[in-house]
Write a protein that holds these residues in place. Sequence first.
Motif, short mmCIF file in Angstrom:
data_model
loop_
_atom_site.label_atom_id
_atom_site.label_comp_id
_atom_site.label_asym_id
_atom_site.label_seq_id
_atom_site.Cartn_x
_atom_site.Cartn_y
_atom_site.Cartn_z
N GLY A 1 -51.88 22.26 5.81
CA GLY A 1 -51.00 22.81 6.80
C GLY A 1 -51.45 24.11 7.18
O GLY A 1 -52.44 24.58 6.49
N LEU A 2 -50.54 25.06 7.65
CA LEU A 2 -50.92 26.24 8.15
C LEU A 2 -51.13 27.27 7.00
O LEU A 2 -52.23 28.02 7.03
N ALA A 3 -50.13 27.07 5.63
CA ALA A 3 -50.38 27.80 4.66
C ALA A 3 -51.61 27.40 3.84
O ALA A 3 -52.27 28.51 3.34
N GLY A 4 -51.96 26.16 3.75
CA GLY A 4 -53.20 25.84 3.03
C GLY A 4 -54.44 26.35 3.56
O GLY A 4 -55.39 26.79 3.09
N VAL B 1 -57.30 19.44 0.09
CA VAL B 1 -56.94 17.91 0.12
C VAL B 1 -55.65 17.92 0.97
O VAL B 1 -54.72 18.66 0.68
N ASP B 2 -55.68 16.86 1.88
CA ASP B 2 -54.36 16.66 2.46
C ASP B 2 -54.16 15.20 2.42
O ASP B 2 -55.00 14.26 2.85
N LYS B 3 -53.01 14.73 2.40
CA LYS B 3 -52.52 13.14 2.20
C LYS B 3 -52.42 12.70 3.67
O LYS B 3 -52.73 11.57 3.94
N GLY B 4 -52.34 13.68 4.71
CA GLY B 4 -52.23 13.08 6.17
C GLY B 4 -53.46 12.70 6.62
O GLY B 4 -54.62 12.79 6.01
N GLY C 1 -52.81 19.75 9.33
CA GLY C 1 -51.56 20.43 10.37
C GLY C 1 -50.39 20.09 9.73
O GLY C 1 -49.29 20.96 9.87
N GLY C 2 -50.01 19.34 8.73
CA GLY C 2 -48.62 19.05 8.31
C GLY C 2 -47.61 19.14 9.51
O GLY C 2 -47.83 18.06 10.37
N ARG C 3 -46.71 19.92 9.23
CA ARG C 3 -45.64 19.81 10.32
C ARG C 3 -46.06 20.43 11.74
O ARG C 3 -45.02 20.51 12.48
N LEU C 4 -47.28 20.98 11.67
CA LEU C 4 -47.79 21.23 13.08
C LEU C 4 -48.40 20.01 13.60
O LEU C 4 -49.62 19.73 13.34
N GLN D 1 -42.58 23.06 17.55
CA GLN D 1 -42.96 23.05 19.18
C GLN D 1 -43.59 23.89 19.65
O GLN D 1 -44.33 23.95 20.58
N TYR D 2 -43.85 25.20 18.72
CA TYR D 2 -44.63 26.32 19.39
C TYR D 2 -44.64 27.30 18.21
O TYR D 2 -43.92 27.09 17.05
N VAL D 3 -45.52 28.28 18.00
CA VAL D 3 -45.58 29.16 16.96
C VAL D 3 -45.49 30.77 17.53
O VAL D 3 -45.86 30.86 18.78
N GLU E 1 -54.15 11.94 -1.22
CA GLU E 1 -52.80 12.25 -1.78
C GLU E 1 -53.08 12.76 -3.43
O GLU E 1 -53.74 11.79 -4.26
N MET E 2 -52.86 13.96 -3.68
CA MET E 2 -53.27 14.60 -4.87
C MET E 2 -51.92 14.25 -5.80
O MET E 2 -50.85 14.46 -5.77
N PRO E 3 -52.15 13.49 -7.04
CA PRO E 3 -51.36 13.31 -8.02
C PRO E 3 -50.94 14.33 -8.86
O PRO E 3 -51.84 15.44 -8.89
N ALA F 1 -38.05 19.49 6.65
CA ALA F 1 -38.18 20.31 8.06
C ALA F 1 -38.61 21.68 8.04
O ALA F 1 -39.38 22.47 8.16
N ARG F 2 -37.30 22.36 7.83
CA ARG F 2 -37.33 23.91 8.26
C ARG F 2 -36.85 24.35 6.61
O ARG F 2 -35.94 23.99 6.17
N ALA F 3 -37.59 25.25 6.12
CA ALA F 3 -37.09 26.08 4.93
C ALA F 3 -35.91 26.83 5.39
O ALA F 3 -36.01 27.53 6.17
N GLY G 1 -46.28 28.81 1.00
CA GLY G 1 -45.82 27.78 2.11
C GLY G 1 -44.91 28.62 3.00
O GLY G 1 -44.60 29.82 2.85
N ASP G 2 -44.47 27.94 3.89
CA ASP G 2 -43.30 28.40 4.46
C ASP G 2 -42.10 28.82 3.99
O ASP G 2 -41.11 29.51 4.14
N TRP G 3 -41.92 28.04 2.92
CA TRP G 3 -40.88 28.18 1.84
C TRP G 3 -41.27 29.27 1.02
O TRP G 3 -40.40 29.59 0.04
N ARG H 1 -40.62 29.54 9.52
CA ARG H 1 -41.33 29.59 10.67
C ARG H 1 -42.80 29.10 10.49
O ARG H 1 -43.25 29.69 9.28
N ALA H 2 -43.65 28.91 11.26
CA ALA H 2 -45.19 28.57 10.95
C ALA H 2 -45.66 29.92 10.58
O ALA H 2 -46.60 30.10 9.59
N GLU H 3 -45.44 30.77 11.16
CA GLU H 3 -45.99 32.10 10.93
C GLU H 3 -45.58 32.40 9.41
O GLU H 3 -46.48 33.17 8.79
#
Length: 349
Positions: A16-19, A36-39, A43-46, A71-73, A142-144, A297-299, A317-319, A329-331
Motif C-alpha cells: 500500500g502507500l505506506a509500504g 511482499v503483498d498478498k493482493g 495498492g491496498g486500500r487504494l 476515492q481520492y488523495v 501472503e507473509m505468515p 477501512a479508516r484508522a 501505516g495510516d494507523w 488518510r492516504a497521505e
Amino acid sequence: MAEPRDGPSVLIVGAGLAGVACGLALDAAGFRVRLVDKGRAPGGRLATSATGGSPSGMGQDAPWRFDHGAQYVTARDDDFRQALDRLVAGGSAARWDGRFLTLRPDGTAPEADPPPRYVGVPGMTQIPGQLAFDLDLALEAEMPPPDRMADGGWDLGAYGAADLFLVTAPAAQARDLLAAAPDLAARTDAARFAPCIAAMVGFQGGIDLPAAGFFVEDPDGVLAWVGVNGGKPGRPSGTTCLTLHGTAEWSAAHLDTDKDVAKHALLRRFRALAGDALGLDLPGTPAYFAAHRWRHARAVSFAAACFDEGADAGFAGDWAPPDGRGAGRAEDAWRGGRALARAVIAARG
Ligand SMILES: Cc1cc2nc3c(=O)[nH]c(=O)nc-3n(C[C@H](O)[C@H](O)[C@H](O)COP(=O)(O)OP(=O)(O)OC[C@H]3O[C@@H](n4cnc5c(N)ncnc54)[C@H](O)[C@@H]3O)c2cc1C
C-alpha cells in the motif's frame, strides 16, 4: 549498469502507500528492499475494480471501473505532493477538481473550501502501482508471522531471510506478524479501525448527477458517501459507475450481513435520497452491481510509526503516522512510511 547494493536487506510487508513510501526511501538510501503483498495488485486500500473490456486491453478499456476504497488523495506535505506531481506529469495521476456537494434529504450544500484532490489514472491503484514500479515486489505473497534468528535478523520462511522486517499491514494484522517481537507488537494496540461496506453500482449510459462526489448527511445513518467514478479524469464514458460507502456505524452493524443484501440496502438509501434531495429517479436494475467489505477501512485512533533497533523490526501505516498524529488518510500512510524509513536510515544507514 546499476551498482550492486550492499546495504542491509529489508523485507516490507504491504505494498500500500505506506509500504511503497518506505520502500522507495530505503531503496534510495542503498538498502536491499523487497516488498511482499498478498493482493493481486499493489495498492491496498487504494483499490480499483475493473470489469469488462477487451481481453488484451488489460482492463484499461473496462466499461465498469470503480475505485471502491479511497476515492481520492490529498497532500498537505511537500514530499507527497512532489511524488504526486511526478505521477501527474507522467499521466498516472491527475488533479480531480470535480464539484462536491453535501447531500441531505432536504437538499444539497456546496463544499466550502475544497483541498486539492488527486486520483490515479485510470484508477486509484495506479498511484502506488506506478510509484512501486522499480521496486522488487512480490504479489499474491501472503507473509505468515516470521521468526527471529538467534544471531539477529529474521527468518522469513519461503521468503528467505532479511536483516530487517518492516510491517505496513493494518494494525491487527501487524500485531500478529510481529509476534516474535512482542514489545514492538504491543505498541500497535493504540490503533483502531472503522469498517466500511462499499457498493459498486453500474448503469448503462449517463445519469445527470449534479456533482462528482456527495458527502452524505444521512439521518438514517446508512450512507456516508457517493462517488461518481465517471467524473474522474481518465475514466470510461458510456456508463455511470457509482461507489456508495456505508457509514462506519452502519457498516460495523452489517459486517456479517450477506454482501448482496448490504449492497441493496445502500442503493435503496441512495435512491431515496436522490429522489428527495435531487428530484432524481435512478434507473431500475443496475447493469453491474457488487459489494466489497473493508474490515479495516479508516484508522480512527493511532499508534506512532516506529523502528525498534533491538528487534530489527518496525511498523507504519495510516494507523501509525509520525508521532501518532493522523486522520486516517492516504497521505498519513505516506508520511508514516517515510517516517519509518527515516528511523531505519538513522539507525542502520
Ligand atoms: C472505503 C475507504 C475509503 C477511503 N477514502 C479515502 C479518501 O477518500 N481519501 C484518503 O486519503 N484516504 C481514504 N481512505 C484511506 C486510505 O485508503 C488509506 O489511508 C491508505 O490507503 C492506507 O495505506 P496503507 O499502506 O497504510 O495500508 P493498506 O493500503 O491497507 O496496505 C496494506 C497492505 O498490506 C497487505 N498485507 C496485509 N497483510 C499481509 C500479509 N500477511 N502478507 C502480505 N501482505 C499483507 C495488504 O494486502 C495491503 O495491500 C479510504 C479507505 C477506505 C477503505
